[in-house]
Design an enzyme around this catalytic site. Sequence first.
Site, PDB file in Angstrom:
ATOM      1  N   GLU A  55      -4.317   1.948  -7.009  1.00  0.00           N
ATOM      2  CA  GLU A  55      -4.703   3.028  -6.106  1.00  0.00           C
ATOM      3  C   GLU A  55      -3.775   4.220  -6.339  1.00  0.00           C
ATOM      4  O   GLU A  55      -2.690   4.289  -5.735  1.00  0.00           O
ATOM      5  CB  GLU A  55      -4.577   2.561  -4.649  1.00  0.00           C
ATOM      6  CG  GLU A  55      -5.375   1.327  -4.351  1.00  0.00           C
ATOM      7  CD  GLU A  55      -5.663   1.205  -2.869  1.00  0.00           C
ATOM      8  OE1 GLU A  55      -6.834   1.280  -2.496  1.00  0.00           O
ATOM      9  OE2 GLU A  55      -4.711   1.072  -2.095  1.00  0.00           O
TER      10      GLU A  55
ATOM     11  N   HIS B 155       0.852  -1.195   0.000  1.00  0.00           N
ATOM     12  CA  HIS B 155       0.000   0.000   0.000  1.00  0.00           C
ATOM     13  C   HIS B 155       0.886   1.244   0.000  1.00  0.00           C
ATOM     14  O   HIS B 155       1.959   1.246   0.610  1.00  0.00           O
ATOM     15  CB  HIS B 155      -0.917  -0.016   1.226  1.00  0.00           C
ATOM     16  CG  HIS B 155      -1.928   1.077   1.192  1.00  0.00           C
ATOM     17  ND1 HIS B 155      -1.638   2.359   1.562  1.00  0.00           N
ATOM     18  CD2 HIS B 155      -3.225   1.085   0.777  1.00  0.00           C
ATOM     19  CE1 HIS B 155      -2.717   3.107   1.386  1.00  0.00           C
ATOM     20  NE2 HIS B 155      -3.689   2.361   0.913  1.00  0.00           N
TER      21      HIS B 155
HETATM   22  P1  PGA Z   1      -9.597   5.909   0.992  1.00  0.00           P
HETATM   23  O1  PGA Z   1      -8.397   4.861   1.107  1.00  0.00           O
HETATM   24  O2  PGA Z   1     -10.771   5.165   0.409  1.00  0.00           O
HETATM   25  O3  PGA Z   1      -9.839   6.368   2.375  1.00  0.00           O
HETATM   26  O4  PGA Z   1      -9.129   7.006   0.067  1.00  0.00           O
HETATM   27  C1  PGA Z   1      -8.192   3.961   0.065  1.00  0.00           C
HETATM   28  C2  PGA Z   1      -7.021   3.077   0.340  1.00  0.00           C
HETATM   29  O5  PGA Z   1      -6.040   3.503   0.943  1.00  0.00           O
HETATM   30  O6  PGA Z   1      -7.063   1.899  -0.046  1.00  0.00           O
END
Ligand code: PGA
Length: 258
Positions: A166, A94
């Site tokens: 992401e 992540h």
């Molecule tokens: P968020 O986080 O939906 O709060 O933007 C997404 C993530 O980090 O997977």
Amino acid sequence: MTWIGTSWKMNKTLAEARAFVDGLVAARSALDGVRAFVIPPHTAIAAVRERLPSDVPLLIGAQNAHWAPAGAYTGEVSMEMIADAGATLVEIGHSERRECFGETDDTVALKVEAAVAAGLTPLLCVGEPAEVRAAGGEIDWVAGQVSRGLSRIAAHDRHRVVLAYEPVWAIGDLGREALPDEIAPVMAMLSARFGEARNGVAAVLYGGSVNRLNAAALLGVPGTDGLFVGRAAWDVAEFVELVRIGARAGAAGRLDAR
Ligand code: PGA
């Protein structure tokens, strides 16, 4: 089947984790036809597993684990330990781990390899920072992260991996929502180069500022097999609503495919 999942990041006490599970069990019929997952902090994995009736189809994950099987790594947990606690899925790479805790493509690749060896599903997270997007480099950036992340596993094991795209600029309180058109070229590249059609990964998810208002449009982006949600899914009623949106998108997709 559409994937809908949430990582709680560094949130929820044991009592809050159990209350979330209870809320989900009360709405359990919503989970039919969706591949739903919840990724608690390490401290709550076992509590979620114990609270969840075994016939409720919810996958449980961990937010991180070390690649070594055991040893002198203060503060770390192994793949075997998270599996023992009840996780079948493990989030790897992540952007918060990359930015705040020094994860690199090399450590990500070691973790993907260790997860597969432990029989876990690696949820490999990739995404470009704002400056890369501003320079138009997102496709190469993301393709490179995925290639390096998968570099230590055999081609025949790729189907055990789930990818989450992401973009860093779309994540968290400081992020801004991505428009479907902004993510479409990256999702298309991921499914074409690394997706099922290429004997690749099991699913490609999108994440970053997903909420109940934008979820259906994001699920409509070709190549998107599901959503990975942070803040907007920490309340169980909101998570259930997102699961319902995922179920509707899956059903519509099946009709389209006929
Ligand atoms: P968020 O986080 O939906 O709060 O933007 C997404 C993530 O980090 O997977």
